[in-house]
Design an enzyme around this catalytic site. Structure first.
Site, mmCIF file in Angstrom:
data_model
loop_
_atom_site.group_PDB
_atom_site.id
_atom_site.type_symbol
_atom_site.label_atom_id
_atom_site.label_comp_id
_atom_site.label_asym_id
_atom_site.label_seq_id
_atom_site.Cartn_x
_atom_site.Cartn_y
_atom_site.Cartn_z
ATOM 1 N N ASP A 220 -19.436 -5.436 -11.622
ATOM 2 C CA ASP A 220 -20.562 -4.544 -11.318
ATOM 3 C C ASP A 220 -20.495 -3.946 -9.915
ATOM 4 O O ASP A 220 -20.871 -2.800 -9.707
ATOM 5 C CB ASP A 220 -21.890 -5.288 -11.475
ATOM 6 C CG ASP A 220 -22.208 -5.558 -12.937
ATOM 7 O OD1 ASP A 220 -22.145 -4.614 -13.727
ATOM 8 O OD2 ASP A 220 -22.506 -6.714 -13.273
ATOM 9 N N TYR B 55 -29.424 -5.069 -17.088
ATOM 10 C CA TYR B 55 -29.696 -6.275 -16.317
ATOM 11 C C TYR B 55 -30.287 -5.954 -14.952
ATOM 12 O O TYR B 55 -29.981 -4.915 -14.369
ATOM 13 C CB TYR B 55 -28.387 -7.047 -16.068
ATOM 14 C CG TYR B 55 -28.354 -8.421 -16.705
ATOM 15 C CD1 TYR B 55 -27.850 -8.595 -17.983
ATOM 16 C CD2 TYR B 55 -28.816 -9.546 -16.024
ATOM 17 C CE1 TYR B 55 -27.809 -9.858 -18.571
ATOM 18 C CE2 TYR B 55 -28.769 -10.799 -16.605
ATOM 19 C CZ TYR B 55 -28.267 -10.952 -17.884
ATOM 20 O OH TYR B 55 -28.233 -12.190 -18.454
HETATM 21 CU CU CU Z 1 -26.723 -13.243 -18.734
#
Ligand code: CU
Length: 654
Positions: free
Chosen positions: A316, A400
């Site tokens: 990420d 997320y």
């Molecule tokens: Cu997770």
């Protein structure tokens, strides 16, 4: 007397302050002037401070001159498929270095991230695949541009620049789109041609039918999963943090002073929040602990071999940049109490500046008791409260959220914590099937198994730059004359002499930890001063050690790495992990096997969590905190929090 504007700026700017908006624009202008004919083609990937040499920054504390202010720009010439690193002097707005970096792909740019969605939406093959699934209104589709790991042939940096979008469908505008994953549909986009190069359709799996919303209104609806017909709880009474005299810290620009702690706060488009020169005031000495602390990489590999999931292997930070993805924080929501904020400033792809208001939150928290003892014979009691300073930011990476917290404590402890939350990445299941590599969270929806790895880079400076690292392991002694009843054990210390020796795995059951020592600095007891690194959340990779997955993120093979300080070595996966085969970063740095004893060294720590999804992680996940602690270990000759004042409201103490 005339005041030269640039001189005024110079006085206010510390050499470690991040670039402000006007500096980013000046860098872009200087780059364009230098680039000449290709100026219009250049895309700005990253524009950030090029930190001055450490020696110059340290000399500043002794009255040394301010080092020249410089910026670093990562540029991409899409037409020529070239990546360029430029250094720009902010003293005279000139380019002082212009280097092409061959054979790499810079991270995904925001304009590519956003442009991919419309490109896929307009593709007839993707549209046909969606119609097969009964979707006619493409405006409800969310096409998330996942990075494209080179685990398939023909996807290396020399072949093009790729993204691998996956599709979800909202049931209505504003609904939780991740509730309805489009299973089996994988799209490949070449960002150079801005074209869809392939659409893989592995067969239709029905779209899950229910909504999974989480607003206070939506949770009442009977069709929601889960549903709370009574709505929000009504028995949560006000809990107010009152600091009538204001917080106990001071913030001047990016310089934070709280209790005995002293540090500077930075921000980069790749790493987000960075802390500089974390020091502790001990008597009349300001004692350095860490020169620079930053999140250096994240890796989220999925453990499901299904075609939609096995290429979800995201780095990420290295592939997108978490500074770019930082949230604006809101008082009373993200942080509670007497809050101060710092903005984050990042570049856009045209070389303009984007200000993220309130990107960094600063506040104090009560952290329970600091210490206590009752003399049970006399009833005499002393107890103190513990307080901590919190420096935090939150990023959104697609589905997320990652909330990053640095905590400083009154007893000299430094703690780092990542709170994982947001929406899990989902898959859809054919009716009456059970997932072999995940957990059902709602009818027809599952959360595939995955892991989250984080690596934090700690440029240590325990009482100065000459440090060494020991692995400490409590070790039982065998029975014998010195151990007649077999109770004896020692804390065995092993000096980690070189970078290869210093690749270590955690063993929490054994009580293993690491100690960063300054052998030349002694406490009042004559002991060498140290900080120990204590892991709470070390995890073992679950992918095969010889796999391309393991190669992508070589840093996950060990929890501890120690390297000799080198200013350009900042990232656990190296400078350009996007579409890379792997092997860059820590494995390459440590391959040099440089000596580590009593030298300027950098400690890197890998931790994380193995996420076997729970139904309770749905539809939005309760925070899961993971992290580590740096605890003084002989840095002081006694409890440094002894001078915490007795609580005013506590009748026992004083
Ligand atoms: Cu997770």
């Amino acid at each position: 007397m005339a005041i030269v504007p640039s001189e005024r700026v110079r006085q206010r700017t510390h050499p470690l302050d991040p670039l402000d908006a006007s500096e980013i624009r000046r860098v872009a202008a200087a780059v364009r002037r230098h680039a000449g004919a290709i100026a219009d083609r250049l895309r700005f990937v990253y524009v950030s401070l090029r930190e001055p040499p450490k020696a110059a920054v340290l000399a500043l504390g002794d009255g040394g001159p301010a080092p020249d202010r410089e910026a670093r720009a990562v540029l991409h010439d899409r037409a020529a498929r070239r990546t360029i690193e430029a250094v720009v002097s902010l003293e005279d707005d000139t380019v002082t270095s212009w280097q092409e970096v061959p054979g790499v792909q810079p991270p995904v740019m925001m304009e590519e991230f956003l442009g991919t969605e419309e490109l896929v939406r307009a593709d007839p093959r993707w549209q046909a695949a969606m119609r097969q699934r009964g979707v006619e209104d493409f405006s409800l589709c969310m096409i998330d541009p996942w990075s494209c790991p080179p685990v398939a042939a023909g996807l290396g940096p020399e072949d093009g620049r790729f993204l691998m979008p996956l599709t979800w469908v909202r049931s209505g505008p504003g609904d939780n789109g991740y509730a309805r994953p489009v299973e089996g549909l994988v799209v490949f986009v070449d960002l150079y041609r801005m074209a869809v190069t392939a659409v893989e359709d592995h067969g239709v799996v029905p779209l899950p039918g229910h909504s999974a919303n989480y607003s206070a209104e939506a949770i009442r609806e009977p069709g929601n999963a889960p549903s709370f017909p009574g709505g929000s709880r009504t028995d949560v009474r006000p809990l107010d943090i009152a600091q009538p005299d204001g917080p106990s810290f001071t913030l001047h620009g990016h310089h934070l002073q709280w209790q005995k702690w002293d540090l500077r706060i930075g921000f980069t488009p790749r790493e987000g929040l960075v802390l500089h020169q974390i020091s502790y005031t001990d008597g009349d000495r300001l004692r350095p602990v860490i020169y620079r602390a930053s999140l250096s990489e994240m890796f989220v590999p999925y453990g499901d071999p299904a075609p939609t999931h096995y290429r979800k292997l995201v780095l990420d930070e290295g592939e997108y940049g978490v500074g770019m993805l930082t949230n604006s924080l809101e008082l009373g929501c993200d942080c509670l109490g007497e809050i101060r904020y710092l903005d984050g400033v990042v570049n856009d792809n045209d070389g303009g500046a984007i200000v993220i208001p309130n990107a960094i939150c600063l506040h104090e928290e009560d952290a329970g008791i600091a210490w206590k003892h009752t003399d049970f014979r006399t009833g005499y009691t002393e107890v103190r409260r513990m307080r901590r300073m919190v420096i935090s930011s939150i990023v959104t990476v697609g589905n997320y959220e990652y909330a990053y917290y640095w905590y400083l404590y009154q007893d000299g402890m430094v703690q780092y914590e990542v709170k994982l939350t947001g929406v899990i990445s989902t898959g859809a299941l054919p009716p009456a099937t059970a997932p072999a590599h995940g957990t059902v969270v709602a009818p027809g929806v599952y959360g595939p198994h995955h892991q989250h790895f984080f690596n934090v880079r700690l440029d240590m400076a325990v009482d100065g730059t000459a440090n060494r690292v020991y692995e400490v392991e409590p070790t039982p002694l065998g029975p014998g004359p010195g151990n007649p009843v077999g109770n004896a054990w020692t804390a065995r210390e092993t000096l980690l002499r070189s970078e290869q020796e210093a690749r270590r795995r955690a063993d929490p059951v054994a009580g293993r930890y690491w100690k960063i020592v300054n052998a030349g600095s002694r406490n009042a007891l004559g002991q060498a001063v140290a900080y120990r690194l204590v892991s709470g959340d070390a995890v073992a990779p679950l992918y095969h050690p010889g796999s391309p997955v393991a190669r992508r993120a070589g840093f996950t093979a060990y929890h501890l790495w120690v390297t000799a300080y080198e200013p350009g070595e900042l990232h656990a996966t190296g400078d350009y992990p996007n579409q890379a085969e792997g092997g860059g970063g820590l494995p390459a740095y440590a391959a040099r096997d440089r000596p580590l004893v009593d030298t300027d060294l950098v400690v890197w720590f890998t931790f994380g969590t193995t996420h076997v999804v729970r139904p309770e992680d749905w539809p939005v996940m309760p925070v899961n905190p993971v992290g580590f602690k740096l605890v003084p270990s002989g840095f002081f000759a006694g409890n440094p929090a002894l001078d915490n004042p007795p609580p005013a409201s506590c009748h026992h103490s004083g």
